[in-house]
Scaffold this active site. Structure first.
Site, PDB file in Angstrom:
ATOM      1  N   GLY A 175       6.321 -10.238   2.841  1.00 56.79           N
ATOM      2  CA  GLY A 175       6.947  -9.523   3.939  1.00 56.79           C
ATOM      3  C   GLY A 175       7.492  -8.204   3.421  1.00 56.79           C
ATOM      4  N   ASP A 176       8.170  -7.457   4.289  1.00 58.73           N
ATOM      5  CA  ASP A 176       8.737  -6.161   3.934  1.00 58.73           C
ATOM      6  C   ASP A 176       7.655  -5.266   3.309  1.00 58.73           C
ATOM      7  OD1 ASP A 176      10.984  -7.457   4.823  1.00 58.73           O
ATOM      8  OD2 ASP A 176      12.236  -6.942   3.124  1.00 58.73           O
ATOM      9  N   ASN A 177       7.720  -5.009   2.020  1.00 53.53           N
ATOM     10  CA  ASN A 177       6.798  -4.073   1.373  1.00 53.53           C
ATOM     11  C   ASN A 177       5.575  -4.781   0.793  1.00 53.53           C
ATOM     12  OD1 ASN A 177       9.544  -2.879   1.487  1.00 53.53           O
ATOM     13  ND2 ASN A 177       8.546  -1.131   0.554  1.00 53.53           N
TER      14      ASN A 177
END
Length: 723
Positions: free
Chosen positions: A313-315
């Site tokens: 998730g995120d980056n």
């Protein structure tokens, strides 16, 4: 159930030692983590547990990023559509965007890297015919054609990480500095990321697991001028674009990308778009770069004696865990957010890591944990949907995130999670590494194939959209079903045909999307290969608008195999006599109320051989059809429910011509399921509901018995004696 310990990760925070120790004991946690916005104090780090520490590679380093704005991360964005009412048109290209998140890139020449397009004709406007007003963030287009529409595709610097922004706003962090993301393609940024991690590893001797959140490029998440989400695509590669990336791409691939290859008419190449060759090349280019650079960081972690974990998730962009470069990163583990069964399998099935971990819901944030709300309801729904998938292939660990102090204020929630963690360990200890019984091999056919395993129709974890829940239900049903599931692409079939071990192919989606296939269905090799495969005994299930592409007298390109097509108005003059449903059918035997979700209109039968199972409002929503030695099934939509899961299973067995095998390891009550594990001669009889259920249970030898299960019970039983 005996109290056990292990395989659970607990979030904690400063000044919460005694409560952390209490919940470690009650939940049997053997690892402690921090979260975005929290830190672990020294006393907590000395507890008898593995310590996970969140590590941000390319954000949270403002002292560096503020002085290297030229190496800040970038995106291509597209302006609103602007109608020319004269021969000049002024485009306020930043209109609708959040200036605290993005700002135009005037460091690099707009004439080289930007693009103005006449959206009425699709033609590029020559750079000599437009000028940039940097002071007002406008583009002036000259020699415009009145009543044509124009857009600007422009580069921006991302000056606020979107996840930090979301958490900042959600938790009211006030004047806390905004995290500026930097691009590790930049030479100074690349050196900084390695040197900082090297020192950080020395400075954090108590950390056992470095939880990369994640590596370099955030999924595409752009906010509007009100600070609310404008565009979110969990698969989006938009934030991986930069001048440095464009130049490196040209050098590696031998041609230059246009801005249009990224903005894609304003659709930004979402996973619903059939990917272009240029965009597939760009994804491959980013994945290769990310794997190479991430490996350098993972190697540093391993040299320090610690484990490297990636948050899915995120980056996470570029790390595609089912892609061809992922193994090269050398990670020890992947952790991801569990929204239900499909996301659980997406994490659990990841290859090339030593262990996987699911972060369950709810997140311990104030948008859920507030006076008057009952977080047990969300936790219960999350666990029961994920548990079906765990019984097919469990993650190795489970955990939670957020502020533990918030969850601690809800004693009913604490008590419920205590039961969940014990039940998880019981399942894991019983079946991890044991192959469950599978009656069929099912292949999901779309544009993405294996690369997006368990990710079809997903936008972001657990987000509900009106247009896709009728398709997400397919994967959710399959995630806990007694079938083996694989994912194949149209290109796979064109190149290599249908895999020999597949019993049934599912093609599900709206016309024109990457999941239905769009113009792929004009490829005669694809159509011929699948027609031949069905005719010679294969099973095919089409859901929504399968194989849809108006071409040579058909809308469904497998219409003659499916026995149905969709009326677009072109054949209204053709009489349609086949409207009478069968009185009963194997597929609908357990169904009392049909639910096709958003459904499809104007589906009609082509032949008297079409077995119409559900017909209402003058149209077909469920049917079956023979085609040579094979069978096909059409379903108008399939939202997730216990009843629809059963309908899909029956449809699969019918399409495969294996109805006789349907009741092997089976529960006749739709709210119950049987998971069998032949190698250990055990089976789990499961109540997937919060109410008491009675069911007839069939074993693998045709014997049956009646059992009653308390709400959400799992009952483990040994196989009956042979003979």
């Amino acid at each position: 159930m005996n109290k056990t310990r292990g395989r659970v990760t607990l979030p904690s925070e400063e000044n919460f030692l005694n409560e952390t120790k209490e919940l470690m004991e009650r939940w049997g946690a053997d690892a402690i983590r921090d979260s975005d916005g929290t830190k672990l104090d020294d006393d907590i780090k000395q507890l008898d547990a593995k310590i996970y520490t969140t590590y941000f590679v390319a954000r949270g380093h403002n002292d560096f990023a503020e002085n290297r704005i030229e190496e800040c991360q970038q995106l291509y964005l597209m302006s609103l559509f602007n109608t020319a009412v004269s021969e000049t048109v002024e485009i306020d290209f930043m209109k609708g965007y959040f200036t605290e998140q993005v700002q135009p890139d005037y460091i690099h020449d707009p004439k080289k890297y930007w693009e103005v397009i006449d959206r009425t004709t699709g033609e590029i406007v020559e750079p000599d015919n437009w000028e940039v007003d940097e002071e007002n963030n406008c583009v002036m287009v000259k020699k415009a054609i009145p009543w044509h529409e124009y857009t600007v595709s422009f580069l921006v610097f991302a000056i606020w990480d979107p996840t930090h922004m979301y958490n900042h706003i959600t938790n009211n962090w006030g004047d806390k500095p905004h995290d500026i993301p930097f691009d590790v393609r930049g030479p100074h940024s690349n050196e900084y990321m390695r040197s900082f991690l090297t020192q950080w590893l020395r400075d954090n001797p108590d950390t056992d697991v470095v939880r990369f959140t994640t590596f370099f490029y955030h999924f595409t998440l752009v906010f509007n001028n009100l600070g609310k989400e404008k565009f979110v695509d969990w698969f989006g590669y938009g934030a991986s674009v930069s001048v440095a990336a464009l130049d490196a791409f040209e050098k590696e691939k031998g041609y230059r990308l246009r801005p249009e290859d990224i903005v894609d008419q304003g659709y930004y190449n979402t996973s619903f778009r059939v990917p272009t060759p240029a965009f597939l090349d760009y994804m491959d280019f980013i994945q290769k770069f990310v794997a190479e650079e991430a490996k350098k960081l993972v190697d540093l972690v391993h040299e320090s004696g610690k484990e490297a974990m990636m948050f899915l998730g995120d980056n996470w962009i570029g790390t595609e865990p089912y892609g061809k470069y992922f193994e090269k990163i050398g990670l020890d583990a992947v952790v991801g957010s569990v929204g239900g069964g499909a996301t659980l399998r997406m994490i659990a099935d990841i290859p090339h890591v030593r262990y996987t971990e699911g972060r369950f819901l709810p997140y311990f944030f104030p948008d859920t944990f507030y006076d008057g709300n009952n977080p047990v309801l969300e936790a219960n729904e999350n666990w029961l949907t994920a548990r079906r998938a765990i019984l097919r292939n469990p993650v190795d660990r489970i955990g939670y995130g957020g502020y533990l102090s918030l969850a601690y204020k809800f004693p009913e929630f604490v008590a419920y999670i205590e039961k969940v963690t014990d039940e998880f360990r019981e399942i894991y200890d019983t079946i991890k590494g044991v192959k469950p019984y599978s009656g069929l091999k099912v292949a999901i056919l779309n544009s993405w194939g294996k690369l997006r395993t368990w990710q079809a129709h997903m936008v972001a974890h657990a987000l509900w959209y009106k247009q896709i829940y009728s398709y997400l239900g397919v994967l959710e049903s399959l995630s806990g079903a007694a079938v083996d599931v694989s994912f194949i692409s149209f290109d796979d079939v064109i190149s290599d045909g249908v895999p020999e071990d597949v019993d049934v192919i599912i093609n599900a989606g709206d016309e024109g999307t990457a999941f239905s296939g769009g113009e792929y269905w004009k490829n005669e090799k694809l159509v011929s290969a699948i027609r031949s495969w069905i005719y010679n005994g294969g099973g095919f299930i089409g859901i929504g608008e399968p194989t849809a592409c108006q071409h040579e007298g058909h809308y469904f390109q497998l219409a003659t195999a499916l026995g149905v097509d969709k009326e677009l108005g072109f054949s209204l003059s053709m009489d349609k006599y086949f409207v009478h449903p069968v009185k009963e059918h194997f597929i609908s035997a357990d169904t009392t109320t049909f639910d096709f979700g958003e459904s499809m209109k104007n589906i009609y039968a082509l032949t008297e051989h079409t077995e119409i199972i559900e017909y209402s409002n003058g149209e077909i929503h469920l049917s079956a059809h023979p085609f040579g030695a094979g069978r096909t099934v059409y379903i108008a939509g399939l939202p997730y429910s216990e009843e629809n899961s059963r309908l899909l299973m029956r449809a699969l067995y019918y399409a495969a011509n294996k109805e006789a095998d349907f009741k092997k390891w089976h529960a006749d009550n739709i709210y119950c399921e049987v998971h069998a594990y032949p190698s250990i001669r055990k089976m789990a009889i499961v109540n997937n509901s919060m109410e008491e259920q009675t069911t007839v249970v069939y074993d693998g030898e045709g014997k049956c018995k009646t059992v009653t299960l308390v709400p959400s019970e799992i009952r483990w039983e040994a196989f009956p004696n042979e003979g």
